[in-house]
Design a protein around this motif. Structure first.
Motif, PDB file in Angstrom:
ATOM      1  N   GLU A   1       0.671  -1.164  -0.095  1.00  0.00           N
ATOM      2  CA  GLU A   1       0.009  -0.029  -0.109  1.00  0.00           C
ATOM      3  C   GLU A   1       0.791   1.233   0.114  1.00  0.00           C
ATOM      4  O   GLU A   1       0.488   2.350  -0.521  1.00  0.00           O
ATOM      5  CB  GLU A   1      -0.915   0.263   1.564  1.00  0.00           C
TER       6      GLU A   1
ATOM      7  N   ASN B   1      -2.605  -2.987  -4.137  1.00  0.00           N
ATOM      8  CA  ASN B   1      -2.881  -1.533  -3.654  1.00  0.00           C
ATOM      9  C   ASN B   1      -3.686  -1.006  -4.553  1.00  0.00           C
ATOM     10  O   ASN B   1      -4.251  -1.612  -5.740  1.00  0.00           O
ATOM     11  CB  ASN B   1      -1.410  -0.599  -3.682  1.00  0.00           C
TER      12      ASN B   1
ATOM     13  N   GLU C   1      -6.801  -2.714  -0.554  1.00  0.00           N
ATOM     14  CA  GLU C   1      -6.325  -4.081  -0.850  1.00  0.00           C
ATOM     15  C   GLU C   1      -7.441  -4.772  -1.199  1.00  0.00           C
ATOM     16  O   GLU C   1      -8.607  -4.577  -1.105  1.00  0.00           O
ATOM     17  CB  GLU C   1      -5.692  -4.541   0.435  1.00  0.00           C
TER      18      GLU C   1
END
Length: 288
Positions: free
Chosen positions: A117, A137, A287
């Motif tokens: 991320e 991400n 996610e």
């Protein structure tokens, strides 16, 4: 997986690919095989024809590292093929009781999720050895929008490649992507011969895809490391991205795939547009 049968088929497939001229072997008379004869491989490896014949039949008990190295040179195996042969030999020598062992699916650690991320400008995701996309991400999910469009593929890259009609449009270099995916599964099957989920997936793809069946029969092996992908994205059109695949040593089978574009390139501009689209579109945040 029958490791002895796999050894036999793999060695034969490699010698079939080498001509006598390439190996520097003098050829006499009409040849009934497409590549090298067993005796010619034995001669190049410095072993007897009888011994090599036993090896090619999968009888590899007690085979030394030196002999495997000699075979690798004789058959001109690359580093992936050499590793594959050793995995097959180890599996053939393993006690049969291991067949009952169940593979434990590794979890993606929170620190790895944060790492993925933390790269908002580069599409990144984590996959396992079956090519399940486990974490991605925001930009990675946007890049893989076709994969997420149909839940039938279970966020599995291989199912998408071989079972989705959209894959041939999405991957401009589809043939290379397909060969690489099959080569990856061939290598993983040798490393994890008792992974039931992996073997079930291979069976599913073999049943559902003629392309997979043909490539699987070639017995080529591959490991994802780095390269480029030419994609045709439904939002930003065609773009070429570099990718790096980083294995997580502490998490068996897990890898981080990171995609990037040359600064100032058309692909970099496309990623900027895609990032904006990901923010403003519903269902593309966070996610997987």
């Amino acid at each position: 997986m029958d490791s002895r049968a796999e050894i036999s088929a793999f060695l034969k497939s490699r010698r079939d690919k080498i001509t006598p001229e390439e190996a520097g072997v003098q050829s006499y008379g009409e040849r009934r095989v497409p590549g090298l004869r067993r005796g010619e491989v034995a001669q190049l490896a410095g072993v007897s024809a009888e011994y090599y014949t036993r090896l090619e039949r999968g009888n590899v008990g007690g085979v030394s590292e030196n002999v495997l190295d000699a075979l690798a040179r004789a058959l001109r195996l690359d580093e992936f093929e050499q590793a594959h042969l050793r995995h097959l030999v180890r599996a053939a020598a393993a006690p049969r009781s291991r067949a009952s062992a169940r593979a434990v699916a590794p979890a993606v650690r929170p620190s790895v999720v944060r790492m993925v991320e933390g790269m908002p400008g580069m599409p990144a995701y984590v996959n396992n050895n079956r090519l399940d996309v486990l974490v991605t991400n925001s930009l990675g999910r946007a890049l893989l929008t076709d994969l997420y469009a149909d839940s039938a593929y279970g966020r599995n890259m291989a199912r998408f490649v071989f079972l989705s009609p959209a894959a041939r449009h999405f991957f401009v270099d589809y043939d290379r992507i397909a060969r690489s995916a099959v080569g990856h599964f061939r290598a993983e099957a040798a490393k994890n011969p008792y992974d039931r989920q992996l073997s079930n997936l291979i069976g599913e793809l073999s049943t559902g895809s003629e392309t997979f069946r043909v490539l699987w029969a070639a017995r080529d092996v591959y490991a994802f490391r780095d390269g480029s992908k030419h994609l045709r994205h439904p939002i930003v059109g065609e773009l070429v991205l570099d990718f790096e695949v980083l294995s997580l040593p502490g998490d068996s089978g897990l890898q981080i795939a990171v995609h990037s574009a040359e600064p100032g390139s058309a692909a970099a501009d496309a990623l900027t547009v895609l990032a904006s689209w990901a923010v403003t579109s519903t269902g593309t945040e966070g996610e997987s």
